[in-house]
Design an enzyme around this catalytic site. Sequence first.
Site, mmCIF file in Angstrom:
data_model
loop_
_atom_site.group_PDB
_atom_site.id
_atom_site.type_symbol
_atom_site.label_atom_id
_atom_site.label_comp_id
_atom_site.label_asym_id
_atom_site.label_seq_id
_atom_site.Cartn_x
_atom_site.Cartn_y
_atom_site.Cartn_z
ATOM 1 N N GLU A 51 8.970 4.482 -3.329
ATOM 2 C CA GLU A 51 8.198 3.806 -4.372
ATOM 3 C C GLU A 51 7.880 4.857 -5.427
ATOM 4 O O GLU A 51 7.004 5.701 -5.224
ATOM 5 C CB GLU A 51 6.897 3.221 -3.802
ATOM 6 N N ASP A 107 5.912 4.841 0.716
ATOM 7 C CA ASP A 107 4.832 4.457 -0.191
ATOM 8 C C ASP A 107 4.432 5.624 -1.103
ATOM 9 O O ASP A 107 4.367 6.767 -0.658
ATOM 10 C CB ASP A 107 3.631 4.040 0.675
HETATM 11 C C1 GLC Z 1 1.527 1.230 -2.862
HETATM 12 C C2 GLC Z 1 1.586 -0.115 -2.184
HETATM 13 C C3 GLC Z 1 0.295 -0.831 -2.412
HETATM 14 C C4 GLC Z 1 -0.817 -0.005 -1.811
HETATM 15 C C5 GLC Z 1 -0.826 1.408 -2.378
HETATM 16 C C6 GLC Z 1 -1.708 2.325 -1.583
HETATM 17 O O1 GLC Z 1 1.440 1.124 -4.232
HETATM 18 O O2 GLC Z 1 2.695 -0.834 -2.639
HETATM 19 O O3 GLC Z 1 0.297 -2.121 -1.885
HETATM 20 O O4 GLC Z 1 -2.062 -0.607 -2.071
HETATM 21 O O5 GLC Z 1 0.468 1.975 -2.341
HETATM 22 O O6 GLC Z 1 -1.116 2.633 -0.353
#
Ligand code: GLC
Length: 525
Positions: free
Chosen positions: A271, A213
């Site tokens: 991500e 993440d």
């Molecule tokens: C990422 C996740 C999202 C979450 C954020 C904070 O963007 O995909 O769903 O709210 O991180 O952890």
Amino acid sequence: MTAHDHPDHAPWWTDCVFYQVYPRSFADSNSDGVGDLDGVTAHLDYLRWLGVDALWLNPVMVSPMADHGYDVADPRDIDPLFGDLAALDRLVAAAHERGIKLTMDLVPNHTSSAHPWFVEALAAKPGSPARDRYFFRDGKGRDGQLPPNNWVSIFGGPAWTRVIEAEGPGQWYLHLFDVSQPDLNWDNPEVFADFERTLRFWMDRGVDGFRIDVSHGMAKPPGLPDMPVTDVKLLAHQDDDPRFNRPGVHAIHRAIRRVIDDYPDAVSVGEVWVHDNAAFAEYLRPDELHLAFNFRLLQADFDAEEIRSAIDNSLAAVASVGASATWALENHDVERAVTRYGGGAVGLDRANAMALVLLALPGAVFVYNGQELGLPNVELPDSALQDPVWERSGHTERGRDGCRVPLPWSGDTPPFGFSDNPHTWLPIPADWAQHTVERQRSEPGSTLSVYRQALAIRQSREELAGRRVDWLETPAGMLAFRRGGLVCVLNAGDSPVDLPEGRLLLSSAPVAGGLLPPNAAAWLA
Ligand code: GLC
């Protein structure tokens, strides 16, 4: 796995189709109205039938669920809402029996405010080692009543919250997301040491890798300077946001990779909300992440030029470092494709067409649960909304709940086999009988049928070999590319177009007289 072009040593994830399970919304096994791990296990035969290679599970660790699991209070245990470690072990074993890999979601950028470290930090003094694991700072202004800098939260409102100590208002702590998601200080060596334990904990249990993440977020700019613009779009990460994509983040990824390399078959998927190709590629150097989400295709409108440019850029971004491309049309943070492409019958046609574009591309593909059913985004009543964005934006931003509604499996009335409990965590629209797995399985032209056939072809046919995408000349509004022996044609224009030469393998809409209708795509051999 189909990796025809590097049969010798292609890692399993090179051309893999990942299915993203949002565990709250996939299937509920214990009638509490919330999906869980045993629910996933119970439907693995469906996923094998569909033809996916791997699962990505959104976070299932212990969490107060303020951000539905992205607020982790214990990274090495399962939240009781989803089951327990034994349930996870059952899922891993059952998935592996079916040849399906299982990856989990880890959240290194922040913890929950219920994490023991944060509880300890709140009880500790300013300047203490416990506070140094996070970002605690004195406020500005008289009595420190102003936040330490002007940063705003991705979810709206300020990114700092003031702590109330025994003597009254005290220091402030940083949270780029919700107030219950304090950011970790990655300059503190304890933070990495603990993350290493977490990585090993899950891989030792047989987990095949991780989605990481906010992979572009862990390193903060030294001195935490003010940001130049605070009027930022909520939930968006812009390249010029000085709080993300700092040079220091790469040392963190190299350290993570050294741990993952102890498990030769494990994959890391970051991500990475970084648009610039060169900056994006840095995350995929051979000693950093294996894969990184590229969001260009998911951000493109249903427009031939935009789609082509998203594909070209995503391929160019990974080419410089020899990494595999990644492709997604949906995930748990964005509006469903059907809705994004215009909604209704047209939106559905376009989403089906884009499924064929998606699944023809070389690299790892991510399919978000319900995407294979053509689910639209749901307009939920205010009272149902749960995303922290709704509250934090002062009810100006509805948030992401609309793409997280539970899956309809069978039957004619809610909850459509998702649960035995009619009170599901988000209400399922009454008209979703048309979208159930049961209904679509037996309909040859359904979205589910398109996905299943495309996945079967992707997995078994020699046509879909090769890493190259060669564009064919087409009239405006159309797009056609060759990958290996397969030609994928998309008609994003207003009138039917002639299909090129070739044997029709699959189309997203009926093809009559060699004409591909608007908002449709076809595969030709
Ligand atoms: C990422 C996740 C999202 C979450 C954020 C904070 O963007 O995909 O769903 O709210 O991180 O952890």
